[in-house]
Motif scaffolding. Sequence first.
Motif, PDB file in Angstrom:
ATOM      1  N   MET A   1     -34.695  -5.227 -34.909  1.00  0.00           N
ATOM      2  CA  MET A   1     -34.231  -6.685 -35.207  1.00  0.00           C
ATOM      3  C   MET A   1     -33.910  -7.191 -33.960  1.00  0.00           C
ATOM      4  O   MET A   1     -33.330  -6.858 -33.039  1.00  0.00           O
ATOM      5  CB  MET A   1     -32.961  -6.572 -35.930  1.00  0.00           C
ATOM      6  N   THR A   2     -34.350  -8.680 -33.730  1.00  0.00           N
ATOM      7  CA  THR A   2     -34.036  -9.075 -32.341  1.00  0.00           C
ATOM      8  C   THR A   2     -32.706  -9.560 -32.193  1.00  0.00           C
ATOM      9  O   THR A   2     -32.026 -10.055 -33.169  1.00  0.00           O
ATOM     10  CB  THR A   2     -35.022 -10.378 -32.389  1.00  0.00           C
ATOM     11  N   GLN A   3     -32.251  -9.349 -31.079  1.00  0.00           N
ATOM     12  CA  GLN A   3     -30.942  -9.741 -30.892  1.00  0.00           C
ATOM     13  C   GLN A   3     -30.617 -11.336 -30.795  1.00  0.00           C
ATOM     14  O   GLN A   3     -31.508 -12.049 -30.391  1.00  0.00           O
ATOM     15  CB  GLN A   3     -30.158  -9.081 -29.643  1.00  0.00           C
ATOM     16  N   GLN A   4     -29.554 -11.890 -31.404  1.00  0.00           N
ATOM     17  CA  GLN A   4     -29.149 -13.332 -31.648  1.00  0.00           C
ATOM     18  C   GLN A   4     -27.905 -13.528 -30.643  1.00  0.00           C
ATOM     19  O   GLN A   4     -26.995 -12.942 -30.844  1.00  0.00           O
ATOM     20  CB  GLN A   4     -29.033 -13.870 -32.946  1.00  0.00           C
ATOM     21  N   LEU A   5     -28.114 -14.869 -29.822  1.00  0.00           N
ATOM     22  CA  LEU A   5     -26.712 -15.253 -29.438  1.00  0.00           C
ATOM     23  C   LEU A   5     -26.664 -16.610 -29.852  1.00  0.00           C
ATOM     24  O   LEU A   5     -27.629 -17.328 -29.970  1.00  0.00           O
ATOM     25  CB  LEU A   5     -26.951 -15.304 -27.818  1.00  0.00           C
ATOM     26  N   TYR A   6     -25.279 -17.170 -30.194  1.00  0.00           N
ATOM     27  CA  TYR A   6     -25.087 -18.236 -30.778  1.00  0.00           C
ATOM     28  C   TYR A   6     -23.853 -18.852 -29.826  1.00  0.00           C
ATOM     29  O   TYR A   6     -22.853 -18.358 -29.714  1.00  0.00           O
ATOM     30  CB  TYR A   6     -24.340 -18.308 -32.273  1.00  0.00           C
ATOM     31  N   LEU A   7     -24.556 -19.692 -28.826  1.00  0.00           N
ATOM     32  CA  LEU A   7     -23.430 -20.257 -27.875  1.00  0.00           C
ATOM     33  C   LEU A   7     -23.143 -21.368 -28.182  1.00  0.00           C
ATOM     34  O   LEU A   7     -23.877 -22.321 -28.561  1.00  0.00           O
ATOM     35  CB  LEU A   7     -24.298 -20.470 -26.488  1.00  0.00           C
ATOM     36  N   MET A   8     -21.833 -21.509 -28.552  1.00  0.00           N
ATOM     37  CA  MET A   8     -21.160 -22.848 -29.090  1.00  0.00           C
ATOM     38  C   MET A   8     -20.413 -23.518 -28.021  1.00  0.00           C
ATOM     39  O   MET A   8     -19.838 -23.078 -27.328  1.00  0.00           O
ATOM     40  CB  MET A   8     -20.350 -22.489 -30.425  1.00  0.00           C
ATOM     41  N   ARG A   9     -20.421 -24.710 -28.221  1.00  0.00           N
ATOM     42  CA  ARG A   9     -19.484 -25.871 -27.316  1.00  0.00           C
ATOM     43  C   ARG A   9     -18.136 -26.021 -28.231  1.00  0.00           C
ATOM     44  O   ARG A   9     -18.458 -25.942 -29.354  1.00  0.00           O
ATOM     45  CB  ARG A   9     -20.169 -27.210 -27.159  1.00  0.00           C
TER      46      ARG A   9
ATOM     47  N   GLU B   1     -24.667  -9.573 -19.651  1.00  0.00           N
ATOM     48  CA  GLU B   1     -23.867  -8.257 -19.663  1.00  0.00           C
ATOM     49  C   GLU B   1     -23.471  -8.069 -21.193  1.00  0.00           C
ATOM     50  O   GLU B   1     -23.464  -6.935 -21.752  1.00  0.00           O
ATOM     51  CB  GLU B   1     -22.701  -8.382 -18.677  1.00  0.00           C
ATOM     52  N   VAL B   2     -22.857  -9.066 -21.904  1.00  0.00           N
ATOM     53  CA  VAL B   2     -22.414  -9.109 -23.164  1.00  0.00           C
ATOM     54  C   VAL B   2     -23.659  -8.640 -24.123  1.00  0.00           C
ATOM     55  O   VAL B   2     -23.528  -7.705 -24.882  1.00  0.00           O
ATOM     56  CB  VAL B   2     -22.116 -10.408 -23.625  1.00  0.00           C
ATOM     57  N   MET B   3     -24.693  -9.117 -24.032  1.00  0.00           N
ATOM     58  CA  MET B   3     -26.080  -8.690 -24.693  1.00  0.00           C
ATOM     59  C   MET B   3     -26.489  -7.537 -24.668  1.00  0.00           C
ATOM     60  O   MET B   3     -27.044  -6.724 -25.601  1.00  0.00           O
ATOM     61  CB  MET B   3     -27.161  -9.756 -24.531  1.00  0.00           C
ATOM     62  N   GLU B   4     -26.145  -6.863 -23.284  1.00  0.00           N
ATOM     63  CA  GLU B   4     -26.594  -5.414 -23.141  1.00  0.00           C
ATOM     64  C   GLU B   4     -25.547  -4.402 -23.892  1.00  0.00           C
ATOM     65  O   GLU B   4     -25.884  -3.320 -23.754  1.00  0.00           O
ATOM     66  CB  GLU B   4     -26.908  -5.243 -21.608  1.00  0.00           C
ATOM     67  N   ARG B   5     -24.535  -4.987 -24.126  1.00  0.00           N
ATOM     68  CA  ARG B   5     -23.526  -3.889 -24.557  1.00  0.00           C
ATOM     69  C   ARG B   5     -24.081  -3.219 -25.988  1.00  0.00           C
ATOM     70  O   ARG B   5     -24.792  -3.877 -26.701  1.00  0.00           O
ATOM     71  CB  ARG B   5     -22.085  -4.683 -25.043  1.00  0.00           C
ATOM     72  N   PRO B   6     -23.745  -2.051 -26.521  1.00  0.00           N
ATOM     73  CA  PRO B   6     -24.133  -1.337 -27.630  1.00  0.00           C
ATOM     74  C   PRO B   6     -23.851  -2.097 -28.808  1.00  0.00           C
ATOM     75  O   PRO B   6     -22.613  -2.817 -28.966  1.00  0.00           O
ATOM     76  CB  PRO B   6     -23.531  -0.294 -27.524  1.00  0.00           C
ATOM     77  N   GLN B   7     -24.707  -2.115 -29.815  1.00  0.00           N
ATOM     78  CA  GLN B   7     -24.562  -2.875 -30.993  1.00  0.00           C
ATOM     79  C   GLN B   7     -24.165  -4.239 -31.162  1.00  0.00           C
ATOM     80  O   GLN B   7     -23.292  -4.899 -31.792  1.00  0.00           O
ATOM     81  CB  GLN B   7     -23.305  -2.200 -32.008  1.00  0.00           C
ATOM     82  N   HIS B   8     -24.830  -4.885 -30.106  1.00  0.00           N
ATOM     83  CA  HIS B   8     -24.583  -6.509 -30.016  1.00  0.00           C
ATOM     84  C   HIS B   8     -25.963  -7.105 -30.727  1.00  0.00           C
ATOM     85  O   HIS B   8     -26.605  -7.271 -29.707  1.00  0.00           O
ATOM     86  CB  HIS B   8     -24.175  -6.871 -28.778  1.00  0.00           C
ATOM     87  N   GLN B   9     -25.720  -7.284 -31.865  1.00  0.00           N
ATOM     88  CA  GLN B   9     -27.138  -8.013 -32.713  1.00  0.00           C
ATOM     89  C   GLN B   9     -26.871  -9.246 -32.824  1.00  0.00           C
ATOM     90  O   GLN B   9     -27.892 -10.221 -32.719  1.00  0.00           O
ATOM     91  CB  GLN B   9     -27.335  -7.258 -33.727  1.00  0.00           C
ATOM     92  N   GLN B  10     -25.883  -9.764 -33.039  1.00  0.00           N
ATOM     93  CA  GLN B  10     -25.655 -11.323 -33.628  1.00  0.00           C
ATOM     94  C   GLN B  10     -24.179 -11.549 -33.077  1.00  0.00           C
ATOM     95  O   GLN B  10     -23.079 -11.084 -33.485  1.00  0.00           O
ATOM     96  CB  GLN B  10     -25.273 -11.365 -35.139  1.00  0.00           C
ATOM     97  N   VAL B  11     -24.320 -12.181 -31.997  1.00  0.00           N
ATOM     98  CA  VAL B  11     -23.253 -12.471 -31.072  1.00  0.00           C
ATOM     99  C   VAL B  11     -22.855 -14.043 -31.052  1.00  0.00           C
ATOM    100  O   VAL B  11     -23.551 -14.832 -30.856  1.00  0.00           O
ATOM    101  CB  VAL B  11     -23.304 -12.041 -29.614  1.00  0.00           C
TER     102      VAL B  11
END
Length: 194
Positions: free
Chosen positions: A1-9, A131-141
Motif C-alpha cells: 500500500m502506498t503511503q499517504q501524507l495529508y498536509l493541512m493548513r 523523516e516522519v514518513m520513514e518512521r515504521p508503520q506510517h501509512q496514513q499520516v
Amino acid sequence: MTQQLYLMRHGETLFNSLHRIQGASDSPLTAKGISDAQKVGQYLKAQGITFDHAYASTQERASDTLEYITKQPYERLKGLKEWNFGVFEGQSEVLNPHDDPQRHSYGDFFVQYGGESDVQVQKRMVQTLTEVMERPQHQQVLAVSHGGASFMFLRRWLDWQEVQQRVHFTNCCILQFSYANQQFTFEKTIDALH
C-alpha cells in the motif's frame, strides 16, 4: 500500500482576519477557524479517512486545529513551523514584498530582517516530513502546518504552473501526497469546506 501524507493548513486565526503577517509569531484561532476545523474533522470521518499517526507544528494555531479534527494522540514538531518573517512579524500584510518572479515566492527577502529564506523553509519542511514518513508503520499520516511552509513544501514537488492550475490553497485545506522512495507526489487538494 502506498503511503499517504495529508498536509493541512491550520484554521483561520485572528491575524489572518486582521491581515497581519504571521509566521514565527502566533495568534489564536477565530470562531470561524474552530468551526472550519471541526467541519474538516466531520468530513474526514464521513469519507472514512483515518490516520495511523498525526503531527502538528509547535505553534498553537496548528496544534489547536489538529485537536478539533481528531482526538487521537499526536506529536508536535518544530520542523513544521511557519516561515519566520523576522521583524515583519505582526505587521500589516501590505508590507509583504512582491514575489520573486523566478522563484514565485518571497525568496531571500526576509533573511536581512532576521527571518528565513524560501529555500531554508523548504529544506526543513522536506527534511521533517521525509523523516516522519520513514518512521515504521506510517501509512496514513496527518500533518498540520502553515500556509507559507506548506506552499514551499508543495513547490519542491510541483512546478509553478501546476500549482496555479491544481491547488486551491485556503485555511483548512489539505494537500494529499503519496510517498515512496523518499519522494512525494502531489495527488490532490482536499477542500472540505467548499
